[in-house]
Design an enzyme around this catalytic site. Structure first.
Site, mmCIF file in Angstrom:
data_model
loop_
_atom_site.group_PDB
_atom_site.id
_atom_site.type_symbol
_atom_site.label_atom_id
_atom_site.label_comp_id
_atom_site.label_asym_id
_atom_site.label_seq_id
_atom_site.Cartn_x
_atom_site.Cartn_y
_atom_site.Cartn_z
ATOM 1 N N TYR A 164 -54.912 3.961 -35.523
ATOM 2 C CA TYR A 164 -54.108 4.051 -36.420
ATOM 3 C C TYR A 164 -54.292 2.827 -37.667
ATOM 4 O O TYR A 164 -53.656 2.855 -38.555
ATOM 5 C CB TYR A 164 -52.687 3.908 -36.047
ATOM 6 C CG TYR A 164 -52.078 5.158 -35.369
ATOM 7 C CD1 TYR A 164 -52.990 6.048 -35.123
ATOM 8 C CD2 TYR A 164 -50.777 5.195 -35.290
ATOM 9 C CE1 TYR A 164 -52.522 7.328 -34.582
ATOM 10 C CE2 TYR A 164 -50.044 6.395 -34.619
ATOM 11 C CZ TYR A 164 -51.067 7.326 -34.140
ATOM 12 O OH TYR A 164 -50.742 8.559 -33.712
ATOM 13 N N LYS B 73 -56.330 3.009 -20.723
ATOM 14 C CA LYS B 73 -57.586 3.745 -20.310
ATOM 15 C C LYS B 73 -58.676 2.801 -20.321
ATOM 16 O O LYS B 73 -59.856 3.347 -20.664
ATOM 17 C CB LYS B 73 -57.579 4.961 -21.255
ATOM 18 C CG LYS B 73 -58.615 5.950 -20.861
ATOM 19 C CD LYS B 73 -57.992 6.862 -19.550
ATOM 20 C CE LYS B 73 -58.999 7.836 -19.537
ATOM 21 N NZ LYS B 73 -58.704 8.548 -17.951
ATOM 22 N N ASP C 201 -53.505 8.729 -19.041
ATOM 23 C CA ASP C 201 -53.335 10.410 -18.491
ATOM 24 C C ASP C 201 -52.725 10.338 -17.283
ATOM 25 O O ASP C 201 -51.766 11.190 -17.005
ATOM 26 C CB ASP C 201 -54.824 10.663 -18.668
ATOM 27 C CG ASP C 201 -55.869 9.982 -17.565
ATOM 28 O OD1 ASP C 201 -55.416 8.849 -17.342
ATOM 29 O OD2 ASP C 201 -56.930 10.429 -17.379
ATOM 30 N N ASP D 223 -47.491 6.538 -28.974
ATOM 31 C CA ASP D 223 -47.038 7.683 -29.784
ATOM 32 C C ASP D 223 -46.999 8.929 -28.875
ATOM 33 O O ASP D 223 -46.041 9.821 -28.898
ATOM 34 C CB ASP D 223 -48.005 7.762 -31.187
ATOM 35 C CG ASP D 223 -47.319 8.700 -32.293
ATOM 36 O OD1 ASP D 223 -46.072 9.057 -31.958
ATOM 37 O OD2 ASP D 223 -48.020 8.929 -33.208
ATOM 38 N N ASP E 211 -43.575 11.022 -27.001
ATOM 39 C CA ASP E 211 -43.154 12.313 -27.509
ATOM 40 C C ASP E 211 -43.109 13.214 -26.210
ATOM 41 O O ASP E 211 -42.361 14.124 -26.159
ATOM 42 C CB ASP E 211 -44.253 12.795 -28.597
ATOM 43 C CG ASP E 211 -43.774 12.329 -29.914
ATOM 44 O OD1 ASP E 211 -43.155 11.420 -30.131
ATOM 45 O OD2 ASP E 211 -44.509 13.138 -30.842
#
Length: 327
Positions: A122, A168, A200, A224, A228
């Protein structure tokens, strides 16, 4: 709280223009020393003035003690990212909780995501090397990673909670390796126990057993997406508040977007914005007032009336009146 606490109110677009005024009505009913100044941002003002974020809005947000933001549409990246920068936000706090009376896939869900808020993908460093060949540069620094880690461990300590670090680093060995090393260094400095999880695998485990997690510290994009995903466990994005915390300023917003399919119909769920306002009050030091708002909203979620997204037929005005009555 002083007698001159200035709240910048930025309704934005879509249902932001409905749920934000409803939330201001609730804040007004508290008889707290708050004053409000409204500013424009988003698609509508871009059409009118050629910019989605007028300079007076940025200046107003920068000067205010805190900001309540609604939602932005197609211009969201040009609105919310600069506004987060205007308040110096380095941590995005997203509580995800299942409420009594609301149909939830995982009723035991009650956790908080603390998301790094300034860098990662971002950071906005994208380029086209050649036709059909594009790149996005991922930025991860020790300073930013340590700062969000310190916030996450402080946040967890205040709540007697445990931190899980999402990463990750098995694939993004340099960038997520940096993030993980920085968080580990903060944990070592504090002697704080914590868990680590590949992001993940964590996504799967959140769906299967969300009660295993308290505070999840994440890089920007991971936070993010994971928050969600977790929203789906408790009834949707219409229930998620958030805080963009800086050193001396902060911006509070619902996680949901503009919901163009229902915008203007008067049926938007104001719960997430009102819960964001509760976070704002607590951040301003008005803990009792924040708890009053949260308790009133949770009572309405439990007993109704409910908006269509929660299976009811109530309007935004109906829900707002019910929250005011419970205050």
């Amino acid at each position: 709280m002083s007698d001159d606490v200035e709240i910048a109110v930025v309704p934005g677009d879509g249902i932001g223009r409905e749920v934000t005024p409803a939330t201001v009505r609730v804040l007004d009913a508290l008889d707290a020393p708050l004053s409000f100044s409204e500013y424009e941002a988003g698609d509508a003002v871009a059409d009118e003035r050629g910019t989605p974020l007028p300079e007076e809005t940025v200046e107003g947000v920068d000067a205010a003690d805190a900001t309540l933001f609604g939602a932005a549409g197609e211009t969201a990246a040009d609105v919310i990212l600069p506004l987060r920068e205007a308040v110096g936000s380095f941590a995005n706090v997203r509580p995800v909780k299942a409420y009594p009376g609301v149909d939830a896939l995982q009723p035991e869900t009650d956790l908080v995501f603390v998301r790094e808020n300034t860098e990662g993908v971002y950071a906005g460093i994208e380029s086209e090397l050649a036709p059909g060949v594009t790149t996005c540069t991922r930025v991860v620094t020790d300073d930013a990673s340590r700062r969000v880690a310190e916030f996450a461990f402080d946040y967890a300590a205040e709540r007697d909670a445990r931190v899980t670090v999402a990463h990750k680093a098995n694939v993004m060995r340099v960038t997520d390796g940096q993030f993980l090393d920085s968080v580990r260094a903060v944990a070592d400095d504090r002697g704080a126990a914590h868990d680590e999880a590949l992001m993940d695998a964590l996504a799967m485990h959140l769906v299967q057993r969300p009660a295993d997690y308290d505070v999840v510290c994440c890089p920007n994009l991971a936070g993010d997406m994971l928050s969600d995903l977790a929203a789906g466990l408790v009834g949707g994005l219409g229930l998620l508040p958030s805080a963009n915390v800086g050193g001396a300023n902060a911006l509070f917003e619902p996680v949901h977007g503009t919901a163009p399919d229902i915008a203007g119909e008067g049926v938007a769920n104001p719960a997430a914005t009102m819960l964001s306002a509760a976070l704002m009050l607590e951040w301003l030091g008005e803990t009792d007032a924040g708890e009053r708002v949260r308790t009133a909203v949770e009572s309405v979620l439990a007993d109704g009336p409910r908006t269509p997204d929660l299976g009811g037929e109530a309007t935004t005005a109906d829900v707002t009146a019910a929250v005011l009555e419970r205050l």
